[in-house]
Motif scaffolding. Sequence first.
Motif, short mmCIF file in Angstrom:
data_model
loop_
_atom_site.label_atom_id
_atom_site.label_comp_id
_atom_site.label_asym_id
_atom_site.label_seq_id
_atom_site.Cartn_x
_atom_site.Cartn_y
_atom_site.Cartn_z
N LYS A 24 -34.79 27.04 -62.03
CA LYS A 24 -36.25 27.02 -62.09
C LYS A 24 -36.83 26.32 -60.86
CE LYS A 24 -39.97 25.88 -65.28
NZ LYS A 24 -40.26 25.40 -66.64
N ARG A 25 -36.22 25.18 -60.50
CA ARG A 25 -36.64 24.43 -59.32
C ARG A 25 -35.39 23.82 -58.68
NH1 ARG A 25 -41.34 20.34 -60.88
NH2 ARG A 25 -41.35 20.01 -58.64
N ARG A 26 -35.42 23.73 -57.35
CA ARG A 26 -34.34 23.10 -56.58
C ARG A 26 -34.98 22.00 -55.75
NH1 ARG A 26 -32.40 28.50 -53.85
NH2 ARG A 26 -34.61 28.82 -54.00
N ILE A 27 -34.60 20.78 -56.05
CA ILE A 27 -35.26 19.63 -55.43
C ILE A 27 -34.21 18.75 -54.74
CG2 ILE A 27 -36.70 17.60 -55.84
CD1 ILE A 27 -37.58 19.04 -58.50
N VAL A 85 -33.90 22.68 -63.77
CA VAL A 85 -34.42 21.95 -62.61
C VAL A 85 -33.24 21.17 -62.05
CG1 VAL A 85 -36.00 20.17 -61.81
CG2 VAL A 85 -36.74 21.78 -63.57
N GLU A 130 -37.64 22.22 -52.70
CA GLU A 130 -38.64 21.17 -52.57
C GLU A 130 -37.91 19.93 -52.07
OE1 GLU A 130 -41.27 20.85 -56.14
OE2 GLU A 130 -39.87 22.38 -56.86
N ASN A 145 -35.89 27.20 -49.24
CA ASN A 145 -36.58 27.47 -50.51
C ASN A 145 -36.31 26.38 -51.54
OD1 ASN A 145 -37.83 29.92 -49.73
ND2 ASN A 145 -35.85 30.94 -49.95
#
Length: 107
Positions: free
Chosen positions: A66-69, A47, A92, A90
Motif C-alpha cells: 500500500k505504501r513504501r516508506i 505499509v 516516500e 516511487n
Amino acid sequence: MQKYASEISYWQKRYNEENKQFRNDWYKELMKKILATNENAIFNEKVLLDFGCGPRGSLTWANMAKRRIGANVLAQSYLEKFENSMRMHNMEYLKQHKHIFLFQIIL
C-alpha cells in the motif's frame, strides 16, 4: 557531524560508480530472506517502513504494498544530492530525527 559527512561521501561515491542512479534490484530477495518467505502476497496492501534506509530505494521492488516508506536521519540531505534517482523509486522518504521517532515527510 563527521559520521554524517562520511555517509554522504560514501553514497556519493556509490552514486557516481553506478552511473548516477542507485542499483536496488537485489533488495527483493534480501528482504524475503530476512522475513523467511518466498511469497509476495504477505506484502499486499501493507505499509512497509525501512528505518535507516539510505538513498538506494530498498523498497522499490514492493509495488504490491500500500505504501513504501524509507526513514533516515539524512533523508533531506540524500534528496538534495540524489533527487533524480530517488524520485524514480516511487517511495516516500521521511526525515527521521536522531533520538526520537518523530518524522517529517520530505518526498
